[in-house]
Write a protein that holds these residues in place. Structure first.
Motif, PDB file in Angstrom:
ATOM      1  N   UNK A   1       0.854  -1.179   0.000  1.00  0.00           N
ATOM      2  CA  UNK A   1       0.000   0.000   0.000  1.00  0.00           C
ATOM      3  C   UNK A   1       0.895   1.235   0.000  1.00  0.00           C
ATOM      4  N   UNK A   2       0.684   2.075  -0.984  1.00  0.00           N
ATOM      5  CA  UNK A   2       1.469   3.289  -1.151  1.00  0.00           C
ATOM      6  C   UNK A   2       1.187   4.267  -0.013  1.00  0.00           C
ATOM      7  N   UNK A   3       2.224   4.974   0.429  1.00  0.00           N
ATOM      8  CA  UNK A   3       2.080   5.994   1.482  1.00  0.00           C
ATOM      9  C   UNK A   3       1.204   7.140   0.992  1.00  0.00           C
ATOM     10  N   UNK A   4       0.570   7.820   1.968  1.00  0.00           N
ATOM     11  CA  UNK A   4      -0.134   9.059   1.657  1.00  0.00           C
ATOM     12  C   UNK A   4      -1.631   8.916   1.458  1.00  0.00           C
TER      13      UNK A   4
ATOM     14  N   UNK B   1      -8.255   7.700   2.888  1.00  0.00           N
ATOM     15  CA  UNK B   1      -9.233   6.630   3.115  1.00  0.00           C
ATOM     16  C   UNK B   1      -8.954   5.452   2.190  1.00  0.00           C
ATOM     17  N   UNK B   2      -8.857   5.715   0.902  1.00  0.00           N
ATOM     18  CA  UNK B   2      -8.735   4.645  -0.088  1.00  0.00           C
ATOM     19  C   UNK B   2      -7.272   4.363  -0.405  1.00  0.00           C
ATOM     20  N   UNK B   3      -6.963   3.083  -0.571  1.00  0.00           N
ATOM     21  CA  UNK B   3      -5.583   2.658  -0.797  1.00  0.00           C
ATOM     22  C   UNK B   3      -5.233   2.650  -2.283  1.00  0.00           C
ATOM     23  N   UNK B   4      -3.974   2.941  -2.531  1.00  0.00           N
ATOM     24  CA  UNK B   4      -3.363   2.729  -3.837  1.00  0.00           C
ATOM     25  C   UNK B   4      -2.331   1.633  -3.623  1.00  0.00           C
TER      26      UNK B   4
END
Length: 186
Positions: A69-72, A75-78
């Motif tokens: 999961x990318x930082x930053x 609510x929703x994950x990238x």
């Protein structure tokens, strides 16, 4: 196992994701075939640009695939999926992810959708066709995976299916925390 699917019959391969010690002692989770032989291994990994503790690597036949999961996020994950020196971005579906686990992305021009069904199983679809089904066990870090034999031969789909199980576990843990907080406010 064989399943009729539109005009053709599909062979399904079954394998298991199994961790007896919950990442404590061993620091890895095995992916086992029907004969309980290890076919891959999953480990936690620290990876620059990803959230701490939310990146996993799958090792199979000397190759590695990474999903994290990318930082930053708010609510929703990238999700960053890396395999064979390529990186692919997948994202939580902002509408569906409020209600259930749902991730969309594109790999080599193919639309992927990974989503929880009504039975609390995770379906992996490629261009709208279901190619894998993850059946998590509720009380353990363990799952049974059914995968279309044709899809199994694509290392990206095998790796992504196994690794996405861990993203689903993170999603379930985080939504449980949010639900408990909301319950306390009401």
């Amino acid at each position: 196992m064989r399943v009729e699917h539109k005009e053709r019959v599909l062979d399904l391969v079954t394998f298991k994701i199994k961790d007896v010690l919950l990442f404590n002692e061993k620091k890895s989770v095995n992916v086992l075939n029907n004969d309980d032989h290890v076919i891959a291994e999953v480990k936690k990994l620290s990876f620059s640009g990803n959230e701490k503790g939310k990146t996993f690597v799958l090792e199979q036949n000397g190759e590695q695939s990474i999903l994290g999961i990318k930082k930053g996020r708010l609510i929703f994950a990238t999700y960053r999926f890396q395999i064979n020196d390529e990186e692919f971005i997948l994202k939580d579906n902002p509408v569906n992810s409020i209600l259930y686990f749902c991730v969309n992305g594109v790999i080599h021009g193919k639309k992927l959708r990974i989503e929880e069904n009504w039975n609390k199983e995770i379906e992996l679809k490629v261009d709208g066709q279901k190619v894998a089904l993850i059946k998590p066990k509720s009380l353990a870090l363990e799952a049974t995976v059914l995968m279309n034999e044709e899809a199994l031969h694509h290392s990206q789909l095998f790796s992504l299916t196994c690794l996405m199980y861990f993203m689903y576990k993170i999603y379930k843990d985080e939504t449980e925390i949010i639900e408990n907080m909301i319950g306390e406010w009401l």
